[in-house]
Design a protein around this motif. Structure first.
Motif, PDB file in Angstrom:
ATOM      1  N   LEU A  75       0.843  -1.190   0.000  1.00  0.00           N
ATOM      2  CA  LEU A  75       0.000   0.000   0.000  1.00  0.00           C
ATOM      3  C   LEU A  75       0.879   1.241   0.000  1.00  0.00           C
ATOM      4  CD1 LEU A  75      -2.646  -0.949   2.718  1.00  0.00           C
ATOM      5  CD2 LEU A  75      -2.942  -1.024   0.255  1.00  0.00           C
ATOM      6  N   THR A  76       0.358   2.327  -0.585  1.00  0.00           N
ATOM      7  CA  THR A  76       1.072   3.594  -0.535  1.00  0.00           C
ATOM      8  C   THR A  76       0.977   4.151   0.887  1.00  0.00           C
ATOM      9  OG1 THR A  76      -0.864   4.931  -1.069  1.00  0.00           O
ATOM     10  CG2 THR A  76       0.459   4.090  -2.933  1.00  0.00           C
ATOM     11  N   VAL A  77       1.738   5.178   1.183  1.00  0.00           N
ATOM     12  CA  VAL A  77       1.722   5.786   2.519  1.00  0.00           C
ATOM     13  C   VAL A  77       0.323   6.296   2.855  1.00  0.00           C
ATOM     14  CG1 VAL A  77       2.640   7.678   3.920  1.00  0.00           C
ATOM     15  CG2 VAL A  77       4.169   6.379   2.426  1.00  0.00           C
ATOM     16  N   VAL A  78      -0.311   6.969   1.904  1.00  0.00           N
ATOM     17  CA  VAL A  78      -1.663   7.503   2.123  1.00  0.00           C
ATOM     18  C   VAL A  78      -2.655   6.361   2.351  1.00  0.00           C
ATOM     19  CG1 VAL A  78      -3.536   8.840   1.087  1.00  0.00           C
ATOM     20  CG2 VAL A  78      -1.173   9.580   0.794  1.00  0.00           C
ATOM     21  N   GLN A  79      -2.548   5.304   1.560  1.00  0.00           N
ATOM     22  CA  GLN A  79      -3.440   4.164   1.739  1.00  0.00           C
ATOM     23  C   GLN A  79      -3.254   3.548   3.117  1.00  0.00           C
ATOM     24  OE1 GLN A  79      -2.142   2.167  -1.904  1.00  0.00           O
ATOM     25  NE2 GLN A  79      -4.306   1.901  -2.437  1.00  0.00           N
ATOM     26  N   LYS A  80      -2.025   3.424   3.559  1.00  0.00           N
ATOM     27  CA  LYS A  80      -1.755   2.865   4.897  1.00  0.00           C
ATOM     28  C   LYS A  80      -2.379   3.717   5.986  1.00  0.00           C
ATOM     29  CE  LYS A  80       2.611   0.576   3.811  1.00  0.00           C
ATOM     30  NZ  LYS A  80       4.063   0.587   4.013  1.00  0.00           N
ATOM     31  N   GLN A  81      -2.303   5.033   5.845  1.00  0.00           N
ATOM     32  CA  GLN A  81      -2.884   5.933   6.854  1.00  0.00           C
ATOM     33  C   GLN A  81      -4.398   5.752   6.922  1.00  0.00           C
ATOM     34  OE1 GLN A  81      -1.479   9.727   5.457  1.00  0.00           O
ATOM     35  NE2 GLN A  81       0.442   9.603   6.625  1.00  0.00           N
ATOM     36  N   TYR A  82      -5.039   5.744   5.751  1.00  0.00           N
ATOM     37  CA  TYR A  82      -6.492   5.571   5.734  1.00  0.00           C
ATOM     38  C   TYR A  82      -6.908   4.175   6.186  1.00  0.00           C
ATOM     39  CZ  TYR A  82      -7.770  10.060   3.779  1.00  0.00           C
ATOM     40  OH  TYR A  82      -7.990  11.391   3.617  1.00  0.00           O
ATOM     41  N   ASN A  90     -10.891   5.477  13.556  1.00  0.00           N
ATOM     42  CA  ASN A  90     -10.397   6.782  13.975  1.00  0.00           C
ATOM     43  C   ASN A  90     -11.164   7.868  13.218  1.00  0.00           C
ATOM     44  OD1 ASN A  90      -8.983   9.133  14.464  1.00  0.00           O
ATOM     45  ND2 ASN A  90      -6.960   8.225  14.166  1.00  0.00           N
ATOM     46  N   LEU A  91     -12.316   8.252  13.754  1.00  0.00           N
ATOM     47  CA  LEU A  91     -13.171   9.229  13.074  1.00  0.00           C
ATOM     48  C   LEU A  91     -12.515  10.600  12.998  1.00  0.00           C
ATOM     49  CD1 LEU A  91     -16.645   8.220  14.517  1.00  0.00           C
ATOM     50  CD2 LEU A  91     -15.657   7.642  12.303  1.00  0.00           C
ATOM     51  N   LYS A  92     -11.669  10.932  13.975  1.00  0.00           N
ATOM     52  CA  LYS A  92     -10.992  12.230  13.962  1.00  0.00           C
ATOM     53  C   LYS A  92     -10.136  12.352  12.699  1.00  0.00           C
ATOM     54  CE  LYS A  92      -8.015  15.201  16.705  1.00  0.00           C
ATOM     55  NZ  LYS A  92      -7.199  15.330  17.906  1.00  0.00           N
ATOM     56  N   PHE A  93      -9.382  11.315  12.354  1.00  0.00           N
ATOM     57  CA  PHE A  93      -8.560  11.332  11.147  1.00  0.00           C
ATOM     58  C   PHE A  93      -9.428  11.315   9.895  1.00  0.00           C
ATOM     59  CE2 PHE A  93      -6.387   9.246   7.632  1.00  0.00           C
ATOM     60  CZ  PHE A  93      -5.221   9.972   7.559  1.00  0.00           C
ATOM     61  N   LEU A  94     -10.445  10.472   9.889  1.00  0.00           N
ATOM     62  CA  LEU A  94     -11.279  10.317   8.694  1.00  0.00           C
ATOM     63  C   LEU A  94     -12.101  11.557   8.388  1.00  0.00           C
ATOM     64  CD1 LEU A  94     -12.462   6.656   9.289  1.00  0.00           C
ATOM     65  CD2 LEU A  94     -10.783   7.435   7.605  1.00  0.00           C
ATOM     66  N   HIS A  95     -12.393  12.350   9.396  1.00  0.00           N
ATOM     67  CA  HIS A  95     -13.225  13.536   9.213  1.00  0.00           C
ATOM     68  C   HIS A  95     -12.398  14.817   9.297  1.00  0.00           C
ATOM     69  CE1 HIS A  95     -17.184  11.453   9.538  1.00  0.00           C
ATOM     70  NE2 HIS A  95     -16.399  10.541  10.053  1.00  0.00           N
ATOM     71  N   LYS A  96     -11.059  14.722   9.235  1.00  0.00           N
ATOM     72  CA  LYS A  96     -10.200  15.898   9.413  1.00  0.00           C
ATOM     73  C   LYS A  96     -10.394  16.939   8.321  1.00  0.00           C
ATOM     74  CE  LYS A  96      -6.118  14.131   7.070  1.00  0.00           C
ATOM     75  NZ  LYS A  96      -4.726  13.775   7.196  1.00  0.00           N
ATOM     76  N   ASN A  97     -10.791  16.543   7.139  1.00  0.00           N
ATOM     77  CA  ASN A  97     -11.003  17.485   6.032  1.00  0.00           C
ATOM     78  C   ASN A  97     -12.471  17.795   5.817  1.00  0.00           C
ATOM     79  OD1 ASN A  97      -8.259  17.674   5.449  1.00  0.00           O
ATOM     80  ND2 ASN A  97      -8.327  15.827   4.193  1.00  0.00           N
TER      81      ASN A  97
END
Length: 123
Positions: A75-82, A90-97
């Motif tokens: 996975l790419t770095v972004v894919q790994k984070q998501y 982790n709703l805080k990360f998923l809703h950060k934008n």
């Protein structure tokens, strides 16, 4: 002028097969070609018949004809984070934008969200 005959594979397993075999075909296109995997099937036997001739063939199928090859891709770095954020919910990360009241992904079907993450980093 090019002459074309469109028929179903079932026509090659009937007695009418002999009439079609009497022609020297330029190309044979077989849809549902996965049926040829069984070498003893009537269709496969008739197509190998010495009386049925064609110069080229094109096999169409949605089913693999051979053993599949698995290629593992990291996975790419972004894919790994998501992926981690989805997995840990982790709703805080998923809703950060979050803008204008637009919510992030629904976690009702976590497996589907994880699959989307693996397919594309921005889903």
């Amino acid at each position: 002028m090019i002459e074309v005959v469109i028929t179903t594979p079932e026509m090659l397993v009937t007695e009418d097969f002999r009439e079609l075999a009497a022609i020297d075909w330029e190309i044979l296109v077989v849809d549902e070609a996965h049926r040829l995997k069984n070498h003893k099937s009537k269709l496969a036997v008739n197509l190998r018949d010495g009386n049925f001739t064609f110069k080229r063939s094109l096999l169409l199928t949605g089913t693999p004809l051979q053993e599949e090859t698995l290629i593992e891709v990291e996975l790419t770095v972004v894919q790994k984070q998501y992926y981690r954020a989805l997995y840990e919910k982790n709703l805080k990360f998923l809703h950060k934008n979050k803008k204008g009241g637009v919510d992030g992904p629904s976690l009702n079907n976590l497996a589907m969200q994880l699959r989307k993450c693996c397919n594309h980093p921005f889903l």
